[in-house]
Design an enzyme around this catalytic site. Structure first.
Site, short mmCIF file in Angstrom:
data_model
loop_
_atom_site.label_atom_id
_atom_site.label_comp_id
_atom_site.label_asym_id
_atom_site.label_seq_id
_atom_site.Cartn_x
_atom_site.Cartn_y
_atom_site.Cartn_z
N ASP A 137 0.83 -1.20 0.00
CA ASP A 137 0.00 0.00 0.00
C ASP A 137 0.87 1.26 0.00
O ASP A 137 2.07 1.21 0.25
CB ASP A 137 -0.89 -0.01 1.24
CG ASP A 137 -2.12 0.87 1.11
OD1 ASP A 137 -2.33 1.46 0.04
OD2 ASP A 137 -2.89 0.95 2.10
N ASP A 180 -9.52 5.41 -2.08
CA ASP A 180 -10.43 4.48 -1.41
C ASP A 180 -11.88 4.68 -1.82
O ASP A 180 -12.34 5.82 -1.99
CB ASP A 180 -10.32 4.62 0.11
CG ASP A 180 -8.97 4.16 0.64
OD1 ASP A 180 -8.20 3.58 -0.14
OD2 ASP A 180 -8.71 4.39 1.84
#
Length: 575
Positions: free
Chosen positions: A201, A253
């Site tokens: 990530d 997101d």
């Protein structure tokens, strides 16, 4: 030229064949690690569990994945995301080799025991990391396992990497000895724990050295680990992401962080605005998806009814877009509280087949809140999705069959309901509520395609017409030399000057792509167009594209652009 197929790829090909017709792979050159020939399916902890993952919560979700029947429909990953680590005032606490320490209060049995539990259910286990090396490792100058090097030898303390939890992560200087070995040691640890999927990530274009190092490390780890990149990656570097990884997040997101809990946790998990932004990114990134590498639109927020922040129409559109885009289907909801409506959505095998067919759809209508997406299957059927993306007012969304890619009439099947309708001529339309979708299979009722067999075309010296791998059309297929410059050229007739859809039938039994330049009348119209692995030399697929033809005779030449040469070539169909 043909290569012996591996047991893994052959097994995957058999599974795909058993599942039904395989769709045309979308043009993309992806990682050749042999993994993720179809998009991953499963569950991830971030959306619902968020910052409080525990051993008990992960086990409960794994149990629910199995008991709900989702596992039987292909959902197999249980992925632990961020916040499993232990932190102090200086960032991540680390083990003796400078790697993150797991918070024993949250995971008292350890990660390997959790992975073993998940594996005992017939599932796969996913894990999480971010680039760099922890400040505490540098402060302690921990040794790098199996080497004479230490953390200070490889850390660039002038720059801090992005991290969402304990922060305090320094860049790694990959020009320094020991840097790759540090990442290797971490990958070996993950492999020893039984990790099957790794999400790295906080990745940006400046992290390409880290992405490359982790790719090398995972390949050398001794375990097959699906490699996912996150998040909001730059499309300018898409060729690099697809070369190194099995999936890559195309945006930030999908979560809205608008719940009542700490840091916006809790329901709702998302909003329609968050989902709707994915339409444009899916269209922009479409060309980069294909077997071995997928555009990841983020978590699928379906499972807990309207409380996730989407009504039922919007949730069906959410799943339809993810399916058409061939995005990984990683659920973010609470599997222990599935609603009947949402379970029916998630276990609709017709929708799952659209996602798993190995091709990302393209957008062919984009007008206000009206959108139409389509893709062509190897058997000649077309999958078409119509959307009303608005939040108020019904919309009648229409598409001509010629826009989809064929003339005349088609038999239509509604894939959400399974109902077959009448034969529809010329065009198709549906009146849709705000946020509603219609997903159909269109089966053309007459074929105007003209087939040009490879064995009747021109091809480079050293090529042979073979028949030792079944499933081909005509009397055989052409096997060119394994060399850059190997080519096949067809002479294609056209009554008028027009843009025409062609499909090039091929088989590639290796895990490595075999890119080719496609030229029409001497002008390259698609440079380095990938022809990815099909799973076996007996598994044939169509690479489709639209090309400009003039009235009369045209030459269509495909030329291998790497030393791997061309795949086996069967025919060219002109629409």
């Amino acid at each position: 030229m043909s290569r012996p197929r591996t047991i893994l790829l052959a097994a995957l090909a058999l599974l795909l064949a058993a599942a039904g017709p395989t769709a045309v792979p979308s043009p993309a050159a992806a990682s050749d690690n042999g993994l993720s020939l179809r998009p991953a399916m499963g569950w991830s902890s971030w959306s619902f569990v968020r910052r409080q993952p525990t051993e008990a919560k992960l086990k409960a979700q794994a149990d629910a994945l199995v008991s709900s029947g989702l596992q039987d429909h292909g959902y197999v990953y249980i992925n632990l995301d961020d916040f499993y680590q232990k932190c102090d005032a200086n960032g991540f606490t680390v083990d003796q080799y400078g790697r993150w320490a797991v918070d024993e209060a949250k995971f008292p049995s350890g990660i390997k025991a959790l992975a073993d539990f998940i594996h005992s259910k017939g599932l796969k286990f996913g894990f999480y990391v971010t680039p760099g090396i922890a400040k505490n490792a540098v402060t302690r100058n921990t040794p790098i396992e199996g080497t004479s090097y230490h953390a200070k030898d490889i850390a660039d303390t002038s720059k801090q990497e992005k991290n969402y939890n304990c922060k305090n992560m320094y860049y790694i200087d990959y020009s320094k000895p020991g840097s790759q070995e540090f990442v290797n040691s971490w990958a070996r640890q993950f492999a020893s724990w039984g990790v099957d999927y790794l999400k790295i990530d906080g990745v940006g274009s400046h992290d390409i050295p880290d992405v490359r190092a982790w790719d090398k490390a995972l390949r050398a780890s001794g375990r097959s680990i699906n490699y996912a990149l996150s998040n909001n990656l730059a499309i300018a570097d898409a060729p690099t992401w697809r070369q190194l990884a099995n999936s890559w997040r195309t945006q930030g997101d999908v979560e809205c962080y608008c719940g009542p809990g700490p840091n916006g946790s809790g329901f709702p998990l998302t909003t329609w605005d968050k989902v709707a932004t994915r339409f444009n990114s899916a269209a922009s990134w479409q060309q980069y998806a294909g077997p071995g590498g997928w555009n990841d639109l983020d978590s699928l927020e379906i499972g807990n009814g309207d409380q996730v922040g989407l009504n039922a129409d919007q949730r069906r559109s959410h799943m339809t877009l993810w399916a058409m885009a061939a995005s990984p289907l990683l659920l973010g909801t609470d599997l222990t509280a599935l609603t009947a409506t949402d379970k029916a959505m998630l276990t609709n095998d017709r929708l799952i087949a659209v996602n798993q067919d190995g091709v990302a759809a393209g957008r062919i209508v984009n007008s206000g809140s009206q959108q139409v997406w389509s893709k062509r299957e190897a058997g000649g059927d077309y999958i078409v999705a119509l959307f009303n993306t608005g939040t108020s007012g019904n919309q009648t969304v229409s598409v001509n069959w010629s826009q989809v890619g064929f003339p005349g009439a088609a038999a239509v099947t509604d894939l959400w309901s399974g109902r077959s309708g009448p034969v529809v001529s010329g065009s198709y339309s549906a009146t849709l509520r705000p946020g509603e979708t219609r997903l159909i299979r269109a089966t053309p009722q007459s074929s105007t395609a003209v087939r040009y067999e490879a064995e009747n075309a021109s091809y480079s010296a050293g090529s042979t017409v073979d028949s030792d791998h079944g499933g081909f059309s005509g009397s055989g297929f052409v096997n060119t030399p394994n060399a850059a410059g190997a080519y096949m050229e067809w002479t294609v007739e056209s009554a008028t000057a027009n843009d025409t859809s062609i499909a090039i039938r091929y088989a590639n039994g290796t895990a490595a792509g075999r890119p080719m330049d496609v030229a029409v009348n001497g002008a390259v119209v698609s440079a380095g167009r990938p022809f990815n692995g099909t799973g076996a030399w007996t598994t044939w697929a169509d690479a489709t594209l639209t090309v400009p033809l003039k009235a009369g005779s045209n030459t269509v030449r495909v030329t291998a652009s790497t030393a791997n040469g061309a795949p086996n070539l069967d025919y060219l169909d002109r629409g």
